[in-house]
Design an enzyme around this catalytic site. Structure first.
Site, PDB file in Angstrom:
ATOM      1  N   ARG A 125     -14.093  11.400 -97.518  1.00  0.00           N
ATOM      2  CA  ARG A 125     -14.710  10.133 -97.902  1.00  0.00           C
ATOM      3  C   ARG A 125     -13.603   9.096 -98.023  1.00  0.00           C
ATOM      4  NH1 ARG A 125     -16.356   8.075-103.740  1.00  0.00           N
ATOM      5  NH2 ARG A 125     -17.435   6.196-103.088  1.00  0.00           N
TER       6      ARG A 125
ATOM      7  N   ARG B  12     -19.860  -1.867-115.130  1.00  0.00           N
ATOM      8  CA  ARG B  12     -19.514  -3.068-114.347  1.00  0.00           C
ATOM      9  C   ARG B  12     -20.555  -4.162-114.577  1.00  0.00           C
ATOM     10  NH1 ARG B  12     -19.098   0.370-109.243  1.00  0.00           N
ATOM     11  NH2 ARG B  12     -17.040   1.319-109.352  1.00  0.00           N
TER      12      ARG B  12
ATOM     13  N   ASN C  57     -13.257  14.437-101.382  1.00  0.00           N
ATOM     14  CA  ASN C  57     -13.423  13.092-101.930  1.00  0.00           C
ATOM     15  C   ASN C  57     -12.340  12.890-102.986  1.00  0.00           C
ATOM     16  OD1 ASN C  57     -14.218  10.764-103.197  1.00  0.00           O
ATOM     17  ND2 ASN C  57     -16.302  11.433-103.638  1.00  0.00           N
TER      18      ASN C  57
ATOM     19  N   HIS D  63     -21.335   2.528-100.996  1.00  0.00           N
ATOM     20  CA  HIS D  63     -22.375   3.568-101.036  1.00  0.00           C
ATOM     21  C   HIS D  63     -23.052   3.713 -99.661  1.00  0.00           C
ATOM     22  CE1 HIS D  63     -23.048   2.618-105.597  1.00  0.00           C
ATOM     23  NE2 HIS D  63     -22.266   3.686-105.473  1.00  0.00           N
TER      24      HIS D  63
ATOM     25  N   GLU E 235     -24.309  12.792-100.501  1.00  0.00           N
ATOM     26  CA  GLU E 235     -23.234  12.178 -99.734  1.00  0.00           C
ATOM     27  C   GLU E 235     -22.350  13.222 -99.063  1.00  0.00           C
ATOM     28  OE1 GLU E 235     -22.627   9.585-103.270  1.00  0.00           O
ATOM     29  OE2 GLU E 235     -21.998   8.106-101.801  1.00  0.00           O
TER      30      GLU E 235
END
Ligand code: ADP
Length: 396
Positions: free
Chosen positions: A90, A240, A7, A179, A384
């Site tokens: 990823r 965010r 990743n 996601h 993940e």
């Protein structure tokens, strides 16, 4: 089989070497400060973490440092690189091109490159990782697993924005969602745990971490999700802002004299619970502590966060005409029982009732709702890396 999961971020590279037969991680680690100096934190399963300081001028060097660590005599976990059967990467943005994972060839690389504009911070870094692995181990298959792929089943009524159609036609401006690997993994586990048939299930997944998103999964397919063209939309996150009135951007530009770039940086990096709390922290552990000490700003940040999650759950229950289960995952969803309690306090009308004794658990699969709760509440820890390893194995 042994699958290396990679990743790549802009200055970091996370990896796990996973035995796909036992689904155990043989080793996990992260290279940080790539392009600055370079440090690898490498943890072989069941052993002490090793910190390797080595100059990493780019991601190719970082990949080499990781591979050296994996075969190192004292802290390695395999004898030879030949033991690695495939590499799963990823990739953040697959645009409308990829609705599932793919084995990477030159055409796939070019298509990912076409999506760079949609994720300028992430996709180029992902491509650097792919190219570095290909250069060092040209004979090993590389697989791309996209954050956006799971949400490609959304109907157009969910993914179109109320903008001039030409923006979609020309620039592919639409909701993509992120996601996806997590929403897919967690919704499948929820079906398994509850024994729900895939073709008759309504699941709302709340992925609540530093980045946060909710998704509506109807009969195993994503039909809506809270992140949009970029991960900025939807929930209030660590830093965010999530959904805001777009006219605020113009207002800040006029009142503070800021450029679009400066405002986007505020919305991405200085907003969310961090901004709302007056800069106390983006980490909910700090916010909970400050709330106990009487901070009204920290409490308000948590209140706004939970209320927004509850509103999304309500809208997704409406989108699917009900819900069988609401599942919490990621750092906050798995670990912070107070947040789960506060969100669930809005869900009585749905028939979702939290059992506070069951809700004491953290970071393990569990049903948290009362036995007669109409809608089940669960924790499913996301994984993940394992999901990427599974996808990679399936494609081989
Ligand atoms: P990301 O992967 O998006 O960076 P994570 O999924 O790691 O984020 O989630 C980070 C959030 O989870 C932080 O706000 C942190 O406070 C929260 N978190 C992690 N562990 C715990 C814990 N044990 N108790 C409460 N909150 C936690």
């Amino acid at each position: 089989m042994k699958i290396l999961v990679i990743n790549c971020g802009s200055s970091s590279l996370k990896y796990q070497l996973i035995n796909s037969d036992t689904e155990e991680a043989l080793s996990v680690g992260i290279c940080e400060r790539i392009g600055i100096d370079g440090r690898l934190n490498h943890t072989p399963a069941g052993r002490e973490k090793v910190v390797i300081e080595e100059n990493m001028e780019n991601h190719e060097v970082a990949v080499k440092v990781v591979l050296d660590a994996l075969v190192n005599e004292s802290y390695g976990v395999i004898k030879s690189l030949n033991e690695i059967n495939a590499i799963g990467h990823r990739v953040v943005h697959g645009g409308e091109h990829f609705a599932s994972s793919v084995i990477i060839d030159q055409e796939v690389i070019e298509t990912i490159e076409d999506c760079n504009e949609l994720a300028p911070l992430h996709n180029p870094a992902n491509l650097i990782g792919i190219r570095a692995c290909h250069a060092i181990m040209p004979d090993i298959p590389n697989v791309a697993v996209f954050d956006t792929a799971f949400h490609q089943t959304m109907p157009s009524r969910a993914y179109m924005y109320g903008l001039p159609y030409e923006y979609y036609a020309k620039y592919k401006i639409r909701r993509y969602g992120f996601h996806g690997t997590s929403h897919s993994y967690v919704s499948k586990r929820t079906m398994d745990i509850l024994g729900l048939p895939r073709d008759n299930s309504k699941i709302i997944v709340c992925h609540l971490g530093n980045g946060a998103s909710v998704s509506a999964v109807l009969n195993g397919e994503s039909v809506d999700t809270s992140m949009g063209l970029t991960p900025l939309e939807g929930l209030i996150m660590g830093t965010r802002c999530g959904d805001i009135d777009p006219a605020i951007i113009n207002h800040i530009a006029n009142t503070e004299g800021k450029s679009i770039e400066e405002i986007m940086s505020v919305l991405n990096k200085e907003s969310g619970v961090y901004g709302l709390s007056g800069g106390i922290s983006s980490d909910f552990r700090d916010l909970q502590k400050e709330t106990i000490h009487g901070s009204t700003k920290a409490k308000q940040a948590i209140d706004v966060f939970c209320y927004r999650v509850a509103k999304y759950i309500g809208s997704y229950a409406a989108a699917m005409n009900g819900a069988d289960a609401i599942t919490f995952t990621a750092g906050l969803g798995e670990n912070d029982r107070k947040i789960r309690t506060q969100i669930s306090s809005y869900l009585g009308y749905l028939g979702a009732e939290m059992d506070e004794t069951k809700n004491q658990v953290q970071a393990e699969e569990a049903v948290l709702s009362t036995d007669d709760s109409k809608v089940k509440l669960l924790i499913v820890p996301t994984n993940e890396e394992l999901a990427i390893a599974r996808e990679t194995t399936a494609l081989l």
